[in-house]
Write a protein that holds these residues in place. Structure first.
Motif, PDB file in Angstrom:
ATOM      1  N   GLY A 196      -6.182  14.853  20.215  1.00 43.61           N
ATOM      2  CA  GLY A 196      -5.225  14.093  21.021  1.00 43.61           C
ATOM      3  C   GLY A 196      -4.752  12.828  20.324  1.00 43.61           C
ATOM      4  N   PHE A 197      -5.609  12.284  19.445  1.00 41.88           N
ATOM      5  CA  PHE A 197      -5.255  11.057  18.725  1.00 41.88           C
ATOM      6  C   PHE A 197      -4.492  11.301  17.438  1.00 41.88           C
ATOM      7  CE2 PHE A 197      -8.576   8.868  21.265  1.00 41.88           C
ATOM      8  CZ  PHE A 197      -7.783   7.813  21.710  1.00 41.88           C
ATOM      9  N   ILE A 198      -4.510  12.547  16.952  1.00 44.91           N
ATOM     10  CA  ILE A 198      -3.835  12.853  15.688  1.00 44.91           C
ATOM     11  C   ILE A 198      -2.400  13.274  15.997  1.00 44.91           C
ATOM     12  CG2 ILE A 198      -3.823  14.321  13.632  1.00 44.91           C
ATOM     13  CD1 ILE A 198      -6.858  14.710  14.074  1.00 44.91           C
ATOM     14  N   PRO A 199      -1.429  12.456  15.576  1.00 46.34           N
ATOM     15  CA  PRO A 199      -0.025  12.792  15.863  1.00 46.34           C
ATOM     16  C   PRO A 199       0.385  14.112  15.215  1.00 46.34           C
ATOM     17  CG  PRO A 199      -0.222  10.533  15.062  1.00 46.34           C
ATOM     18  CD  PRO A 199      -1.559  11.199  14.859  1.00 46.34           C
ATOM     19  N   ILE A 200       1.241  14.810  15.861  1.00 48.65           N
ATOM     20  CA  ILE A 200       1.872  16.059  15.452  1.00 48.65           C
ATOM     21  C   ILE A 200       0.883  17.182  15.138  1.00 48.65           C
ATOM     22  CG2 ILE A 200       3.529  17.182  13.884  1.00 48.65           C
ATOM     23  CD1 ILE A 200       4.453  13.824  14.179  1.00 48.65           C
ATOM     24  N   GLY A 259      -2.405  17.286  15.268  1.00 44.03           N
ATOM     25  CA  GLY A 259      -3.395  17.371  16.329  1.00 44.03           C
ATOM     26  C   GLY A 259      -2.808  17.962  17.589  1.00 44.03           C
ATOM     27  N   TRP A 260      -1.596  17.561  17.920  1.00 45.58           N
ATOM     28  CA  TRP A 260      -0.930  18.056  19.126  1.00 45.58           C
ATOM     29  C   TRP A 260      -0.597  19.540  19.007  1.00 45.58           C
ATOM     30  CZ3 TRP A 260       2.842  13.368  18.720  1.00 45.58           C
ATOM     31  CH2 TRP A 260       2.140  12.183  18.978  1.00 45.58           C
TER      32      TRP A 260
END
Length: 109
Positions: A63-67, A69-70
């Motif tokens: 959830g904290f890792i942009p793109i 991670g999402w």
């Protein structure tokens, strides 16, 4: 299937606490309260707790890792659901086979 043997439990414990073992994958703490003296229910509660903590950690980290991670998050959650289903099926059949990847860890003694 190397290293993933079915543990053996007292058949009467298995029959009596099968429902608790199934619930352990949804709410891991319920069997600890409702069937504290059942090794079978406790085993599945441990598997449920390990699964819960793994899924929680994956959701927080991804959830904290942009793109990236999402993008990976839905797949991680799908894996969590698949592992829960594997555990529920095992418990329903009276089995005690460790979950793939995370099942070897014991958090509840």
């Amino acid at each position: 299937m190397h290293g993933s043997s079915n543990l053996s439990f007292d058949p009467s414990d298995v029959q009596t606490n099968k429902g608790m073992a199934i619930i352990a994958y949804i709410l891991f703490f319920v069997p600890l309260i409702a069937a504290p003296n059942s090794p079978f229910a406790k085993y599945h509660a441990n598997q449920g707790l390990t699964l819960f903590l793994t899924c929680l950690a994956l959701n927080v980290v991804l959830g904290f890792i942009p793109i990236l991670g999402w993008v990976l998050l839905p797949f991680a959650n799908l894996c969590c659901v698949v592992l829960a289903v594997i555990g529920i099926v095992s418990a329903a059949q009276g089995g005690a086979k460790p979950l793939p990847v995370i099942g070897k860890y014991t958090l509840i003694k």
